[in-house]
Design a protein around this motif. Structure first.
Motif, PDB file in Angstrom:
ATOM      1  N   ALA A   1       2.087  -2.001  -8.694  1.00 19.55           N
ATOM      2  CA  ALA A   1       2.159  -3.414  -7.971  1.00 19.55           C
ATOM      3  C   ALA A   1       2.331  -4.450  -7.753  1.00 19.55           C
TER       4      ALA A   1
ATOM      5  N   SER B   1       0.768   0.293   7.846  1.00 20.20           N
ATOM      6  CA  SER B   1       0.779   0.176   6.705  1.00 20.20           C
ATOM      7  C   SER B   1       2.171   1.641   6.231  1.00 20.20           C
TER       8      SER B   1
ATOM      9  N   TRP C   1       0.620  -1.310  -0.148  1.00 20.69           N
ATOM     10  CA  TRP C   1      -0.194  -0.057   0.194  1.00 20.69           C
ATOM     11  C   TRP C   1       1.039   1.555  -0.083  1.00 20.69           C
TER      12      TRP C   1
ATOM     13  N   VAL D   1       2.343   1.738  -3.694  1.00 19.80           N
ATOM     14  CA  VAL D   1       1.107   2.013  -4.666  1.00 19.80           C
ATOM     15  C   VAL D   1       0.269   3.791  -4.254  1.00 19.80           C
ATOM     16  N   GLN D   2       0.420   3.965  -3.078  1.00 22.06           N
ATOM     17  CA  GLN D   2      -0.322   5.032  -2.655  1.00 22.06           C
ATOM     18  C   GLN D   2       0.505   6.091  -3.697  1.00 22.06           C
TER      19      GLN D   2
END
Length: 164
Positions: free
Chosen positions: A134, A161, A2, A5-6
């Protein structure tokens, strides 16, 4: 994945996200550093599924439909060919306008179609880049698992995260 990806989503750059992608792949997904330090940079420069394969193909079909042009089976095969080659040859920077222009010109479609998509390009690019990031961590993880290199304790460890 995550955090990477963020960052890919907001930065719109797979190459800019590469250090975090590599760190997350090693620490959170359990891929050994010796393999991740090879596979993640290779993926960042050659694996552009969102920007060079999916988007130009869908956009070319949209442009053809918008202009009322019926594509032949040969043109669909050209879309596949250009998408596969482009996926391996596109730079990991923001935007996919170059690949879209290449795809449209290869098919003989109006290049004015690029202008139709420029208004939504930044928003779509965020999703494409997140997809690329990803995948750039997923592929090394799958290969490490299949080759018996994956640290399954690190992979299965509970975490937040935050990447340390």
């Amino acid at each position: 994945m995550w955090p990477a990806v963020q960052l890919g989503f907001v930065s719109r750059s797979s190459v800019g996200t590469m250090p975090l992608t590599q760190r997350v792949t090693e620490r959170n997904l359990g891929v050994p550093q010796s393999y991740a330090s090879f596979a993640v940079p290779l993926g960042a420069v050659t694996k552009m599924d969102g920007c060079a394969a999916i988007y130009p193909a869908i956009a070319a079909i949209f442009v053809a439909q918008f202009y009322g042009i019926d594509l032949t089976i040969t043109q669909y095969l050209l879309i596949v060919f250009v998408s596969v080659i482009g996926s391996a040859a596109t730079a990991g920077t923001t935007g996919a306008t170059v690949m879209l222009t290449l795809t449209l010109s290869t098919l003989g479609l109006p290049l004015a179609g690029v202008g139709l998509l420029l208004a939504v390009e930044p928003i779509i690019d965020m999703g494409r880049t997140a997809l690329n990031v990803a995948g750039q961590a997923l592929v090394p993880t799958i290969v490490a698992k299949r080759e018996g290199l994956l640290d399954e304790d690190a992979y299965n460890a509970p975490r937040e995260s935050v990447v340390d």
